[in-house]
Design a protein around this motif. Sequence first.
Motif, PDB file in Angstrom:
ATOM      1  N   ALA A 274       0.874  -1.128   0.111  1.00 10.39           N
ATOM      2  CA  ALA A 274       0.047   0.484  -0.185  1.00 10.39           C
ATOM      3  C   ALA A 274       0.826   1.415   0.235  1.00 10.39           C
ATOM      4  N   ALA A 275       1.942   1.188   0.588  1.00  9.91           N
ATOM      5  CA  ALA A 275       2.920   2.421   1.144  1.00  9.91           C
ATOM      6  C   ALA A 275       3.706   2.320  -1.014  1.00  9.91           C
ATOM      7  N   TYR A 276       3.727   1.275  -1.643  1.00  9.25           N
ATOM      8  CA  TYR A 276       4.455   1.752  -2.564  1.00  9.25           C
ATOM      9  C   TYR A 276       3.085   2.564  -3.762  1.00  9.25           C
ATOM     10  N   THR A 277       1.423   2.157  -3.342  1.00 11.03           N
ATOM     11  CA  THR A 277       1.043   2.143  -4.146  1.00 11.03           C
ATOM     12  C   THR A 277       0.719   3.862  -3.826  1.00 11.03           C
ATOM     13  N   LEU A 278       0.720   4.066  -2.929  1.00 12.35           N
ATOM     14  CA  LEU A 278      -0.188   5.947  -2.358  1.00 12.35           C
ATOM     15  C   LEU A 278       1.275   6.205  -3.162  1.00 12.35           C
ATOM     16  N   VAL A 279       2.953   5.661  -3.475  1.00  8.13           N
ATOM     17  CA  VAL A 279       3.642   6.444  -3.880  1.00  8.13           C
ATOM     18  C   VAL A 279       3.773   6.382  -5.712  1.00  8.13           C
ATOM     19  N   GLU A 280       2.604   5.702  -5.938  1.00  2.80           N
ATOM     20  CA  GLU A 280       2.440   5.555  -7.226  1.00  2.80           C
ATOM     21  C   GLU A 280       0.956   6.152  -7.530  1.00  2.80           C
ATOM     22  N   CYS A 281       0.390   6.374  -6.526  1.00  2.34           N
ATOM     23  CA  CYS A 281      -0.945   6.996  -7.496  1.00  2.34           C
ATOM     24  C   CYS A 281      -0.221   8.284  -7.315  1.00  2.34           C
ATOM     25  N   PHE A 282       0.534   9.032  -6.047  1.00  6.66           N
ATOM     26  CA  PHE A 282       1.104  10.570  -6.526  1.00  6.66           C
ATOM     27  C   PHE A 282       1.511  10.610  -8.013  1.00  6.66           C
ATOM     28  N   LEU A 283       2.846   9.992  -7.820  1.00  9.26           N
ATOM     29  CA  LEU A 283       3.737   9.900  -9.167  1.00  9.26           C
ATOM     30  C   LEU A 283       2.477  10.707 -10.471  1.00  9.26           C
ATOM     31  N   LEU A 284       1.766   9.153 -10.582  1.00  4.54           N
ATOM     32  CA  LEU A 284       0.705   9.931 -11.815  1.00  4.54           C
ATOM     33  C   LEU A 284      -0.425  10.702 -11.674  1.00  4.54           C
TER      34      LEU A 284
ATOM     35  N   GLU B 104       0.407  14.172 -10.215  1.00  6.83           N
ATOM     36  CA  GLU B 104       1.682  15.020  -9.658  1.00  6.83           C
ATOM     37  C   GLU B 104       2.851  14.934 -10.875  1.00  6.83           C
ATOM     38  N   ARG B 105       3.468  13.934 -11.145  1.00  5.00           N
ATOM     39  CA  ARG B 105       4.357  14.040 -11.318  1.00  5.00           C
ATOM     40  C   ARG B 105       4.733  13.315 -12.861  1.00  5.00           C
ATOM     41  N   LEU B 106       4.032  12.016 -13.118  1.00  4.69           N
ATOM     42  CA  LEU B 106       4.019  10.746 -14.649  1.00  4.69           C
ATOM     43  C   LEU B 106       3.536  11.787 -15.576  1.00  4.69           C
ATOM     44  N   ARG B 107       3.664  11.890 -16.830  1.00  2.00           N
ATOM     45  CA  ARG B 107       3.212  12.200 -18.218  1.00  2.00           C
ATOM     46  C   ARG B 107       3.264  11.054 -18.827  1.00  2.00           C
TER      47      ARG B 107
ATOM     48  N   ALA C  39      16.613   0.753 -10.565  1.00  2.00           N
ATOM     49  CA  ALA C  39      18.051  -0.330 -10.439  1.00  2.00           C
ATOM     50  C   ALA C  39      17.745  -1.653 -10.706  1.00  2.00           C
ATOM     51  N   PRO C  40      18.906  -2.562 -11.615  1.00  3.73           N
ATOM     52  CA  PRO C  40      18.415  -3.419 -11.760  1.00  3.73           C
ATOM     53  C   PRO C  40      17.705  -4.528 -10.780  1.00  3.73           C
ATOM     54  N   TYR C  41      17.177  -4.303  -9.496  1.00  8.25           N
ATOM     55  CA  TYR C  41      16.427  -4.794  -8.602  1.00  8.25           C
ATOM     56  C   TYR C  41      15.933  -4.003  -7.661  1.00  8.25           C
ATOM     57  N   ILE C  42      14.388  -4.076  -7.919  1.00  5.80           N
ATOM     58  CA  ILE C  42      13.517  -3.522  -6.658  1.00  5.80           C
ATOM     59  C   ILE C  42      12.239  -4.729  -6.574  1.00  5.80           C
ATOM     60  N   TYR C  43      11.973  -4.115  -5.648  1.00  2.67           N
ATOM     61  CA  TYR C  43      10.669  -5.217  -4.539  1.00  2.67           C
ATOM     62  C   TYR C  43       9.850  -5.729  -5.944  1.00  2.67           C
ATOM     63  N   PHE C  44       9.945  -7.223  -5.932  1.00  6.99           N
ATOM     64  CA  PHE C  44       9.174  -7.848  -7.404  1.00  6.99           C
ATOM     65  C   PHE C  44       7.300  -7.308  -7.426  1.00  6.99           C
ATOM     66  N   GLU C  45       6.976  -7.520  -6.138  1.00 10.70           N
ATOM     67  CA  GLU C  45       5.725  -6.748  -6.306  1.00 10.70           C
ATOM     68  C   GLU C  45       5.170  -5.227  -7.240  1.00 10.70           C
ATOM     69  N   ALA C  46       6.175  -4.640  -6.904  1.00 13.67           N
ATOM     70  CA  ALA C  46       6.644  -3.311  -6.984  1.00 13.67           C
ATOM     71  C   ALA C  46       6.798  -3.073  -8.776  1.00 13.67           C
ATOM     72  N   SER C  47       8.047  -3.707  -8.654  1.00  8.11           N
ATOM     73  CA  SER C  47       8.177  -4.271 -10.123  1.00  8.11           C
ATOM     74  C   SER C  47       6.620  -4.259 -11.284  1.00  8.11           C
ATOM     75  N   GLU C  48       6.507  -5.264 -10.397  1.00  4.44           N
ATOM     76  CA  GLU C  48       5.131  -6.038 -11.312  1.00  4.44           C
ATOM     77  C   GLU C  48       4.670  -4.732 -11.309  1.00  4.44           C
ATOM     78  N   GLN C  49       3.781  -4.080 -11.151  1.00  7.37           N
ATOM     79  CA  GLN C  49       2.831  -3.149 -11.011  1.00  7.37           C
ATOM     80  C   GLN C  49       3.513  -1.706 -11.923  1.00  7.37           C
ATOM     81  N   LEU C  50       4.244  -1.445 -11.758  1.00  8.04           N
ATOM     82  CA  LEU C  50       5.598  -0.848 -12.576  1.00  8.04           C
ATOM     83  C   LEU C  50       5.879  -0.769 -13.348  1.00  8.04           C
ATOM     84  N   THR C  51       6.104  -1.700 -13.606  1.00  9.57           N
ATOM     85  CA  THR C  51       6.204  -2.364 -15.134  1.00  9.57           C
ATOM     86  C   THR C  51       5.139  -2.487 -16.435  1.00  9.57           C
ATOM     87  N   THR C  52       3.833  -2.829 -15.872  1.00 13.47           N
ATOM     88  CA  THR C  52       2.622  -2.751 -16.031  1.00 13.47           C
ATOM     89  C   THR C  52       1.568  -1.080 -16.989  1.00 13.47           C
ATOM     90  N   LEU C  53       2.151  -0.479 -16.228  1.00 10.46           N
ATOM     91  CA  LEU C  53       1.991   0.947 -16.833  1.00 10.46           C
ATOM     92  C   LEU C  53       1.958   1.296 -17.857  1.00 10.46           C
TER      93      LEU C  53
END
Length: 538
Positions: free
Chosen positions: A198-208, A210-213, A221-235
């Motif tokens: 949920a902490a990662y999700t809150l960061v992602e919600c903010f970025l989408l 307020e920051r990302l277009r 990085a070559p590794y970030i925690y797998f669930e965060a990676s799965e969420q991020l790479t499917t945007l």
Amino acid sequence: MPEHTRSPADDGGEPRLLYGVASDRPAPVDEATELGEPDQVADLVQALDSCAWRLRAARRDIEEYVGYCERNALPVDEPVITALTDSARQAGKRIAEQRESLLTRSEIDVNDQSTGELALRFGLATLSYVRGALEWRSAAFDQSLAVQFFDLRAQGSPRVNYERYEHNSVHQVEAQLLEILGLSPESHSVSATSSGVAAYTLVECFLLRERLRSGDHVLMAPYIYFEASEQLTTLPFIQVERAAGYSIEEIIADVVRYRPRAIFVDPLANTAQQRMIDLPGLLARLRSVVLERTTVVIDGTMLSGGLPAELLASDDAVEVLYYESASKYLQLGMDAGMAGVVAYPIELGEAFDRQRRNTGLILYRHGADLFPRYPKSFYRRRMTRIGANALRTATLLRDDHRVTDVGKVSYPGLPDHPDARIAERLPYAGGCITFLFHERERNTRDELNVLFDRVFTHARRLGVQLTKGASFGFSTPRISAADAFAEGEPPFLRLYLGDRGDQVESLAKAFAQALDDHVGQSLTDFTNDEPTRVSRIS
């Protein structure tokens, strides 16, 4: 005896003043104790004291609630009030008994410590139950002949009394976490969430928002925690790239190449190699090469509370957001509830509050009441002990040929680790060591589970506490086969060492002996020859 002269756990027998202070509040943990300098037992007693005080505070809150209802002709269910008060009192009594046992026994072993931790979990669970039984998720702030509140601070409140927005328990946890991270309330805020994801999700919600277009690059990085990676790479509307390596030069080269708007880094990778990133060096270099303000997102779970606070400072070139799972180290391994935390510059407070409110990611009252209360000094001592146990165990295993003949032990604190120079600048390098067999085909979940059976056989014989399962952060060591963290990588053995320093040597011995048995037996099974002729290790 007046209540203020009794010890924090005051429901049984005469009081004992652990800190030489007569008070109904937990005393400062850095003062001398009857147990000498603070160690894991003294800290456990302090945690019991804190829980006992919170239970007493809950009883006082119930008394004030009943008094308010009586003064305002509001109905009170006396049997319910009696039952809840008795529950809090009984939990306090159990804590007092366990506290007294820890203080008066001439020798305290790991079983005594485990019993104390069980009493602490029971006390925290009772506290959450007692408070939650009377509270409302959307508390009324005025009424006629009806009761839909418990916390008297809700009465006459001009703000929305809705648990998804905020509540006093989560404010207490957030103030504590801000202190643990060493952040000033003048420069930073934190948001407690319902889990690390949920902490990662809150960061992602903010970025989408307020920051990302659309079309922006994000660098991982070559590794970030797998669930965060799965969420991020499917945007679907951003381009996510993975850095070529862990070194500053490799990451900076990819920053120059892709010009990412956001960069995700884990300072310590949750993989078999446990690679680290030099965050101070990386952030300094970033400030010299970025062409527009870049957001760096740090997941500090593996090094909880170990990064210097100044590292999280933002400026015109780099904005730093930090998060971690509070389901592990930050709850002292109680494992009674999920939680997470996000830290960010104070000017972003309104944006993060809005996203947490609208997505329901908040740490709800039940979880916040389960969260143990402790100061920064307490936490730093515990993490330092855990890190020292991990380094000592890793050293013992690295120096044992029965281990190194058949596999590799990894821990960032070892001098031969590729990132040892990064680790030595930190107060600790995490509490986990990893092991991989040299023969890749051995690194399977089935093989590791057979090895675990042998480890437990020797652990029982040597009187060593050990559990098997996922996650970490507990006081008791834990072993697991980790195979869901890096795509394409084989499972690896992860041994979390916990806060049991007096058992380190025995645990290392149990592991080495089990490995000796395991490899010798499996080779015997393979060749159908005599063990003494085929064993590869002595």
